[in-house]
Design a protein around this motif. Structure first.
Motif, PDB file in Angstrom:
ATOM      1  N   ILE A   1       0.785  -1.261  -0.190  1.00  0.00           N
ATOM      2  CA  ILE A   1       0.008   0.001  -0.158  1.00  0.00           C
ATOM      3  C   ILE A   1       0.910   1.733   0.019  1.00  0.00           C
ATOM      4  O   ILE A   1       0.822   1.913  -0.896  1.00  0.00           O
ATOM      5  CB  ILE A   1      -1.219  -0.222   1.256  1.00  0.00           C
ATOM      6  CG1 ILE A   1      -2.256  -1.340   1.171  1.00  0.00           C
ATOM      7  CG2 ILE A   1      -1.715   1.287   1.217  1.00  0.00           C
ATOM      8  CD1 ILE A   1      -2.902  -1.618   2.930  1.00  0.00           C
ATOM      9  N   ARG A   2       1.635   1.599   0.871  1.00  0.00           N
ATOM     10  CA  ARG A   2       2.359   2.618   1.167  1.00  0.00           C
ATOM     11  C   ARG A   2       3.034   2.591  -0.247  1.00  0.00           C
ATOM     12  O   ARG A   2       3.805   3.564  -0.661  1.00  0.00           O
ATOM     13  CB  ARG A   2       3.577   2.740   1.933  1.00  0.00           C
ATOM     14  CG  ARG A   2       2.903   2.339   3.940  1.00  0.00           C
ATOM     15  CD  ARG A   2       4.222   2.409   4.476  1.00  0.00           C
ATOM     16  NE  ARG A   2       2.821   2.208   5.924  1.00  0.00           N
ATOM     17  CZ  ARG A   2       3.193   2.146   7.069  1.00  0.00           C
ATOM     18  NH1 ARG A   2       3.707   1.309   6.972  1.00  0.00           N
ATOM     19  NH2 ARG A   2       2.325   2.364   8.098  1.00  0.00           N
ATOM     20  N   ARG A   3       4.194   1.643  -0.963  1.00  0.00           N
ATOM     21  CA  ARG A   3       5.187   1.233  -2.128  1.00  0.00           C
ATOM     22  C   ARG A   3       3.842   2.366  -3.475  1.00  0.00           C
ATOM     23  O   ARG A   3       4.250   3.095  -4.193  1.00  0.00           O
ATOM     24  CB  ARG A   3       5.608   0.451  -2.401  1.00  0.00           C
ATOM     25  CG  ARG A   3       6.217  -0.203  -3.427  1.00  0.00           C
ATOM     26  CD  ARG A   3       7.054  -1.325  -4.077  1.00  0.00           C
ATOM     27  NE  ARG A   3       5.987  -2.233  -3.690  1.00  0.00           N
ATOM     28  CZ  ARG A   3       5.093  -2.281  -5.255  1.00  0.00           C
ATOM     29  NH1 ARG A   3       5.451  -2.115  -6.416  1.00  0.00           N
ATOM     30  NH2 ARG A   3       4.470  -3.733  -5.248  1.00  0.00           N
ATOM     31  N   LEU A   4       2.912   1.429  -3.360  1.00  0.00           N
ATOM     32  CA  LEU A   4       1.836   2.174  -4.941  1.00  0.00           C
ATOM     33  C   LEU A   4       1.685   3.145  -4.605  1.00  0.00           C
ATOM     34  O   LEU A   4       1.123   4.696  -5.361  1.00  0.00           O
ATOM     35  CB  LEU A   4       0.415   0.996  -5.013  1.00  0.00           C
ATOM     36  CG  LEU A   4       1.274  -0.539  -5.185  1.00  0.00           C
ATOM     37  CD1 LEU A   4       0.055  -1.343  -4.795  1.00  0.00           C
ATOM     38  CD2 LEU A   4       1.302   0.111  -6.543  1.00  0.00           C
TER      39      LEU A   4
ATOM     40  N   HIS B   1       2.115   6.515  -7.223  1.00  0.00           N
ATOM     41  CA  HIS B   1       0.849   6.888  -8.028  1.00  0.00           C
ATOM     42  C   HIS B   1       0.230   7.573  -6.872  1.00  0.00           C
ATOM     43  O   HIS B   1      -0.842   7.410  -6.630  1.00  0.00           O
ATOM     44  CB  HIS B   1       0.101   5.101  -8.531  1.00  0.00           C
ATOM     45  CG  HIS B   1       1.096   4.381  -9.134  1.00  0.00           C
ATOM     46  ND1 HIS B   1       1.097   4.663 -10.364  1.00  0.00           N
ATOM     47  CD2 HIS B   1       0.867   3.004  -8.613  1.00  0.00           C
ATOM     48  CE1 HIS B   1       1.489   3.602 -11.203  1.00  0.00           C
ATOM     49  NE2 HIS B   1       2.177   2.455 -10.278  1.00  0.00           N
ATOM     50  N   PRO B   2       0.934   8.565  -6.614  1.00  0.00           N
ATOM     51  CA  PRO B   2       0.185   9.277  -5.876  1.00  0.00           C
ATOM     52  C   PRO B   2      -1.478   9.821  -6.209  1.00  0.00           C
ATOM     53  O   PRO B   2      -2.324  10.486  -5.147  1.00  0.00           O
ATOM     54  CB  PRO B   2       1.241  10.610  -5.619  1.00  0.00           C
ATOM     55  CG  PRO B   2       2.029  10.505  -7.084  1.00  0.00           C
ATOM     56  CD  PRO B   2       2.074   9.251  -7.564  1.00  0.00           C
ATOM     57  N   ASP B   3      -1.543   9.878  -7.644  1.00  0.00           N
ATOM     58  CA  ASP B   3      -2.844  10.523  -7.808  1.00  0.00           C
ATOM     59  C   ASP B   3      -3.862   9.404  -8.561  1.00  0.00           C
ATOM     60  O   ASP B   3      -5.291  10.355  -8.045  1.00  0.00           O
ATOM     61  CB  ASP B   3      -3.040  11.634  -9.575  1.00  0.00           C
ATOM     62  CG  ASP B   3      -1.883  12.828  -8.865  1.00  0.00           C
ATOM     63  OD1 ASP B   3      -1.805  13.531  -7.289  1.00  0.00           O
ATOM     64  OD2 ASP B   3      -0.729  13.293  -9.962  1.00  0.00           O
ATOM     65  N   ALA B   4      -3.782   8.706  -7.823  1.00  0.00           N
ATOM     66  CA  ALA B   4      -4.849   7.119  -8.381  1.00  0.00           C
ATOM     67  C   ALA B   4      -5.555   6.941  -7.418  1.00  0.00           C
ATOM     68  O   ALA B   4      -4.752   7.004  -6.091  1.00  0.00           O
ATOM     69  CB  ALA B   4      -3.959   6.110  -8.652  1.00  0.00           C
ATOM     70  N   GLU B   5      -6.783   6.513  -7.147  1.00  0.00           N
ATOM     71  CA  GLU B   5      -7.636   6.372  -6.495  1.00  0.00           C
ATOM     72  C   GLU B   5      -6.554   5.241  -5.698  1.00  0.00           C
ATOM     73  O   GLU B   5      -6.290   3.697  -6.817  1.00  0.00           O
ATOM     74  CB  GLU B   5      -9.114   5.820  -6.803  1.00  0.00           C
ATOM     75  CG  GLU B   5      -9.384   5.032  -5.402  1.00  0.00           C
ATOM     76  CD  GLU B   5     -11.590   5.145  -6.167  1.00  0.00           C
ATOM     77  OE1 GLU B   5     -12.020   4.565  -4.672  1.00  0.00           O
ATOM     78  OE2 GLU B   5     -11.320   4.494  -7.638  1.00  0.00           O
TER      79      GLU B   5
ATOM     80  N   MET C   1      -5.160   4.269   7.332  1.00  0.00           N
ATOM     81  CA  MET C   1      -4.159   4.448   6.752  1.00  0.00           C
ATOM     82  C   MET C   1      -4.312   5.583   5.655  1.00  0.00           C
ATOM     83  O   MET C   1      -4.923   5.371   4.884  1.00  0.00           O
ATOM     84  CB  MET C   1      -3.597   3.680   6.509  1.00  0.00           C
ATOM     85  CG  MET C   1      -3.455   2.075   6.924  1.00  0.00           C
ATOM     86  SD  MET C   1      -2.343   0.954   5.289  1.00  0.00           S
ATOM     87  CE  MET C   1      -0.782   1.542   4.917  1.00  0.00           C
ATOM     88  N   PRO C   2      -3.793   6.600   5.697  1.00  0.00           N
ATOM     89  CA  PRO C   2      -3.594   7.788   5.274  1.00  0.00           C
ATOM     90  C   PRO C   2      -3.551   7.455   3.171  1.00  0.00           C
ATOM     91  O   PRO C   2      -4.322   7.974   2.945  1.00  0.00           O
ATOM     92  CB  PRO C   2      -2.830   9.041   5.804  1.00  0.00           C
ATOM     93  CG  PRO C   2      -1.430   8.005   5.728  1.00  0.00           C
ATOM     94  CD  PRO C   2      -2.277   6.615   6.645  1.00  0.00           C
ATOM     95  N   GLU C   3      -2.926   6.314   3.129  1.00  0.00           N
ATOM     96  CA  GLU C   3      -2.887   6.026   1.665  1.00  0.00           C
ATOM     97  C   GLU C   3      -3.939   5.687   1.319  1.00  0.00           C
ATOM     98  O   GLU C   3      -4.163   5.692   0.224  1.00  0.00           O
ATOM     99  CB  GLU C   3      -1.476   5.150   1.652  1.00  0.00           C
ATOM    100  CG  GLU C   3      -0.608   5.802   2.487  1.00  0.00           C
ATOM    101  CD  GLU C   3      -0.016   5.524   3.791  1.00  0.00           C
ATOM    102  OE1 GLU C   3       1.404   5.922   3.948  1.00  0.00           O
ATOM    103  OE2 GLU C   3      -0.834   5.269   4.604  1.00  0.00           O
ATOM    104  N   VAL C   4      -4.614   4.608   2.153  1.00  0.00           N
ATOM    105  CA  VAL C   4      -6.403   3.981   1.608  1.00  0.00           C
ATOM    106  C   VAL C   4      -7.293   5.131   1.424  1.00  0.00           C
ATOM    107  O   VAL C   4      -7.533   5.824   2.284  1.00  0.00           O
ATOM    108  CB  VAL C   4      -6.080   3.008   2.181  1.00  0.00           C
ATOM    109  CG1 VAL C   4      -7.491   2.298   1.905  1.00  0.00           C
ATOM    110  CG2 VAL C   4      -5.130   2.146   2.545  1.00  0.00           C
ATOM    111  N   ASP C   5      -7.850   5.337  -0.018  1.00  0.00           N
ATOM    112  CA  ASP C   5      -8.909   5.607  -0.471  1.00  0.00           C
ATOM    113  C   ASP C   5     -10.198   5.046  -0.142  1.00  0.00           C
ATOM    114  O   ASP C   5     -11.550   5.858   0.716  1.00  0.00           O
ATOM    115  CB  ASP C   5      -9.236   6.318  -1.737  1.00  0.00           C
ATOM    116  CG  ASP C   5      -7.979   7.447  -2.405  1.00  0.00           C
ATOM    117  OD1 ASP C   5      -8.005   8.268  -1.207  1.00  0.00           O
ATOM    118  OD2 ASP C   5      -6.744   6.688  -3.053  1.00  0.00           O
ATOM    119  N   ARG C   6     -10.699   3.893   0.059  1.00  0.00           N
ATOM    120  CA  ARG C   6     -11.118   2.883   0.143  1.00  0.00           C
ATOM    121  C   ARG C   6     -10.874   1.799   0.609  1.00  0.00           C
ATOM    122  O   ARG C   6     -10.241   1.151   0.088  1.00  0.00           O
ATOM    123  CB  ARG C   6     -12.386   2.954  -1.267  1.00  0.00           C
ATOM    124  CG  ARG C   6     -13.247   4.204  -1.446  1.00  0.00           C
ATOM    125  CD  ARG C   6     -14.391   3.639  -2.719  1.00  0.00           C
ATOM    126  NE  ARG C   6     -13.261   3.046  -3.620  1.00  0.00           N
ATOM    127  CZ  ARG C   6     -13.902   2.064  -4.326  1.00  0.00           C
ATOM    128  NH1 ARG C   6     -15.124   1.283  -4.280  1.00  0.00           N
ATOM    129  NH2 ARG C   6     -13.173   1.915  -5.844  1.00  0.00           N
TER     130      ARG C   6
END
Length: 403
Positions: free
Chosen positions: A50-53, A57-61, A79-84
């Motif tokens: 998750i953190r690596r992706l 890809h900072p702008d992707a969902e 996790m702040p990296e996760v949208d859904r």
């Protein structure tokens, strides 16, 4: 152009589901982590992915699904990296991925364009409660797909050019008990072979040996289109440890099954899942598991270090010291690797039929040995079945030339 990035951790069932997700996402810019929860390390790998992706890809969902997300959804939502977070029960629902149409079976949408073989889910979930396993919490109860739908999926994959199909499930040998008439896995395999005559190779993922009935045994040992590769969920080679795992087989039953399989079809290659350092495992119990490698002729080993999963009975049992668990897992892997290398050397001089994989210079034989060709890659062969004359072997693979 938007890019879909899907990282799949864990089992073949996750691979099948990831391909279905890929087709439902379409051309949206989405990053998906299809997680695994079989061990604590698998959960840690999910977090790292998750953190690596997110960095890549900072702008992707970024969407997380799979067993780890299903068992601990709040952990991943935080996790702040996760949208859904998409639960396992909904991962094949097109609505979760922005698809506007709802196909009769999401699995039909998987194309496996990046794979030489196609994985077909026929069963999901598990009704057993092995004391070490958290997967039932992630997958739910056992449920089977009707044979008609399975056969139609396989027919579509064969028509699209796939020469090998792998049947997948969480507890594959429990197939059918929840369907009308309670068909068995052996009956399903028989129907697939009958109704898809153009399919040259059918492979089964992990099997619970205690549930291999006479019909399935006959297909595994007498049907040339069923690959001579049986992966067994053995887990341990000591009877007391097996009881504490709440497994349904004994050591003697596993050994007897392999002896019967090898007597009926000597070319069968045996794979096995084995756990090192299960709670209360002493030196004698470990020695029994170590000896099982020889007694069951294991050449495709999956060795796991025991890791206590929160909420499971095994997590509350007296634990083996982590350093000793690691040491025993290393010994198991070394012994298994030595056996595998000897088996591969024994195949030098033989002719193997391989399913050619990208970039056209490698593939897997019917017995699932990896084969690398000394010939130049031939892209046109990719996805096809080709004969290879075996000339050499390393510790992990065979080498040969296209015949």
């Amino acid at each position: 152009m938007p890019v879909t990035n899907i990282v799949t951790l864990g089992c073949r069932l996750n691979i099948a589901e990831s391909e279905a997700i890929r087709t439902m996402v379409g051309d949206r810019a989405v990053t998906v982590v299809n997680s695994c929860a079989v061990t604590n390390e698998a959960v840690a790998n999910t977090t790292r992915a998750i953190r690596r992706l997110r960095r890549l890809h900072p702008d992707a969902e970024l969407v997380v699904t799979g067993c780890a997300a299903n068992i601990e959804p709040d952990r991943y939502r935080a996790m702040p990296e996760v949208d859904r977070v998409v639960p396992n029960i909904g991962k094949l629902d097109p609505a979760h991925w922005g698809a506007v149409d709802t196909p009769p079976s999401p699995a039909k949408r998987a194309t496996f364009t990046n794979f030489a073989r196609a994985f077909v889910e026929v069963q999901n979930g598990c009704d057993h409660r092995c004391t070490f396993c958290a997967i039932p919490f992630g997958r739910g109860p056992s449920r089977s797909l009707p044979a008609g739908g399975v056969i139609e999926q396989i027919r579509q994959f064969v028509d699209a050019g796939h020469r090998e199909i792998v049947l997948t499930g969480v507890d594959l040998t429990s197939y059918g008990h929840d369907l009308p008439g309670q068909p068995t896995l052996g009956q399903l395999v028989g129907r697939i072979l009958l109704h898809v005559p153009a399919l040259p190779r059918l492979r089964l993922s992990s099997l619970d040996g205690i549930e291999i009935d006479d019909r399935l045994f006959a297909l595994l040992t007498q049907e040339a289109r069923v690959m001579p590769h049986v992966h067994l969920s053995l887990q341990a080679g000591d009877d007391m440890i097996l009881k504490r795992m709440k497994r349904r087989h004994s050591r003697a039953q596993s050994v007897a099954l392999v002896e019967r399989l090898k007597a009926a079809r000597p070319a069968i290659a045996i794979g096995a899942d084995l756990i090192a350092g299960f709670p209360t495992e002493d030196d004698a119990a470990f020695a029994n598991t170590l000896a099982l490698l020889d007694d069951c002729d294991v050449v495709h080993p999956h060795i796991f270090s025991f890791s206590p999963r929160t909420g499971t009975p095994a997590a509350r049992m007296p634990q083996v010291a982590p350093a000793l668990v690691k040491q025993r897992a290393t010994r198991l892997r070394e012994a298994a690797q030595s056996r595998r290398a000897a088996w591969l050397r024994s195949l030098i001089g033989t002719r193997q039929s391989i399913l050619v994989e990208r970039p056209g210079d490698r593939g897997h034989a019917e017995n699932f040995a990896e084969v690398k060709s000394a010939s130049n890659p031939i892209a046109a062969r990719t996805g096809q079945i080709a004969p290879v004359q075996i000339t050499d072997a390393t510790e992990n693979a065979l080498t040969g030339t296209f015949a």
